[in-house]
Design a protein around this motif. Structure first.
Motif: not given
Length: 481
Positions: A129-155
């Protein structure tokens, strides 16, 4: 142009040529390392991708739960500062990776829960549940500085498997060459208890090693590593520089920084040990010092606690072996073994003092040694790890035995050594410890706690290192060892 790359097991290159790539407009794309299927071949070879990604310094930033949460809510101003700092690093020519915590805490916020679950399934549900909210915030803030991001999940099992490890390495290099910042977290939804990193300090060290990073920043809620818990011990002092982790005398019993966190200072020291063995400087510092990261990486400024990278870092498969989850046991070695392994020799029966625990052949096992000047009752020092050719029961029988006698002892014609030198990895490769003099670009005088550089250096050099340096052997001595 680079020559064609033919090996299936690339080692990170040491040369760093300059290259310039325009920023990509690649949108935020989730990526999951859950399959060992080979990634489709890129237009460039793997060797070229690695070389491109290492054209400038690679920086891994781990943001802890204690930094991301503020009064049980996401720390929005910190996320904004993090996005700006990453953009500044990228503008300075650096490649950046962010390892994030806080998914469980964010999940608790979304669902209005104040207590962290104790069961694995509950933690995994809240993390999802939390990862959706967290990545939304990351995407919003990094988009504001024109920096593309990607999500990578590892085990952990992704990196334990050699094929998946190399696939993950290729994916990171492909993202970095496109100037995309990966936002990494553990894939909690599918991870099981015995195959979890356990904390994101450890995960960040694995990532730093995987991508051959130059710097690993472990952001937390204290200014760095202290001689004790600064919240409970008024006499605790900040340690600005660590050349050899084995020489540390600190109290790390404080535990996790928040009720939603899983790490603590002990996990940060363990993560630093992994990272520096792979040639990555590690800095433990307060998250409010984020704006200084670019100055540290580009200009050699000093904040927090800096763990120096070893001068002869491991590479390729040896680095992967050192990061393997060790078996529940260890081998105690004699001093002759330490000198031999520091000189890149194999491990033999005459090197073993005792065997503790159980493991099967081909398992990774810890190698310990007791220092002659150690105080009575002190813990032995972990020299490194090795993939052994024999099981624990067989190793016990081979204590003190010569290679010619192995057949008579174990009853079959096996390997001449307990572990081949290519399968032996030391925390301090070659026994050569890092010193501040090895890195003239680091300016310790700029550290807020260093008032007198001469006095600081005198205190730093007053104790002799514990690890014996490699020695020169004659041909007759090599035959004996």
């Amino acid at each position: 142009p680079h020559p064609p790359h033919t090996t299936n097991d690339p080692s990170p290159p040491t040369n760093r040529t300059h290259c310039h790539d325009p920023r990509s407009s690649t949108p935020h794309t989730p990526t999951t390392m859950a399959s060992s299927t080979a990634i489709p071949r890129l237009s460039t070879t793997i060797g070229e991708a690695v070389g491109a990604a290492k054209s400038e310094k690679v920086v891994v930033i781990k943001v802890g739960t204690s930094s991301l949460l503020r009064k049980d809510h996401l720390h929005l101003s910190l996320l904004g500062t993090l996005a700006e700092t990453c953009a500044d690093l990228a503008a300075a020519g650096c490649k950046v990776i962010v390892v994030t915590s806080g998914a469980v805490g964010a999940g608790c916020q979304v669902l209005g829960t104040t207590e962290k679950p104790v069961d694995l399934a509950g933690k995994q549900a809240l993390a999802a549940v939390g990862m959706v909210r967290l990545m939304r915030m990351y995407d919003d803030f990094f988009t504001s500085v024109s920096q593309p991001i990607a999500q990578v999940l590892l085990s952990l099992d992704n990196l334990m498997d050699r094929t998946q490890y190399l696939n993950a390495q290729r994916t990171f290099q492909a993202l970095l060459t496109r100037n995309v910042i990966p936002i990494v977290n553990e894939n909690d939804t599918i991870a099981v208890q015995n195959l979890k990193f356990g904390d994101n300090d450890t995960l960040s060290a694995h990532i730093a090693s995987l991508v051959d990073a130059d710097y690993l920043f472990l952001l937390t809620d204290v200014d760095g590593l202290y001689t004790g818990n600064p919240n409970a011990d008024p006499e605790a002092k900040l340690i600005p520089l660590v050349e050899n982790i084995e020489d540390l005398e600190v109290d790390t019993s404080g535990g996790a920084g928040t009720k939603f966190g899983t790490g603590g200072m002990a996990t940060k020291i363990s993560a630093a040990r992994m990272a520096v063995a792979g040639g990555c400087h590690t800095v433990v510092m307060h998250s409010n010092q984020l704006p200084f990261l670019t100055d540290i990486v580009v200009n050699g400024a000093s904040y927090g606690t800096l763990f120096l990278a070893v001068p002869q870092p491991l590479g390729g498969r040896k680095r992967w072996i050192l990061l393997q989850q060790p078996a529940e046991g260890y081998i105690m070695l004699n001093k002759k073994a330490e000198s031999a392994l520091n000189n890149d020799k194999s491990l033999y029966g005459t090197h073993i003092v005792s065997v503790t625990g159980e493991w099967a052949a081909d398992d990774a096992v810890r190698l310990l040694v007791a220092d002659e000047d150690a105080e009575e009752g002190s813990e032995p020092r972990e020299l490194g790890r090795a993939i052994l050719n024999y099981s624990s029961k067989e190793c016990e029988k081979l204590i003190g035995q010569l290679s010619d006698d192995f057949f008579d002892v174990v009853g079959y014609s096996g390997a001449e050594s307990l572990a081949h030198r290519n399968n032996i990895c030391l925390w301090i490769p070659g026994g050569e410890e890092a010193t501040l003099q090895d890195f003239p670009e680091i300016n310790m005088e700029s550290h807020p706690s260093v008032a007198d550089l001469g006095e600081f250096l005198a205190d730093l050099n007053q104790d002799k290192p514990k690890t014996p340096p490699p020695s020169s052997f004659t041909e007759e001595e090599e035959d004996i060892i």
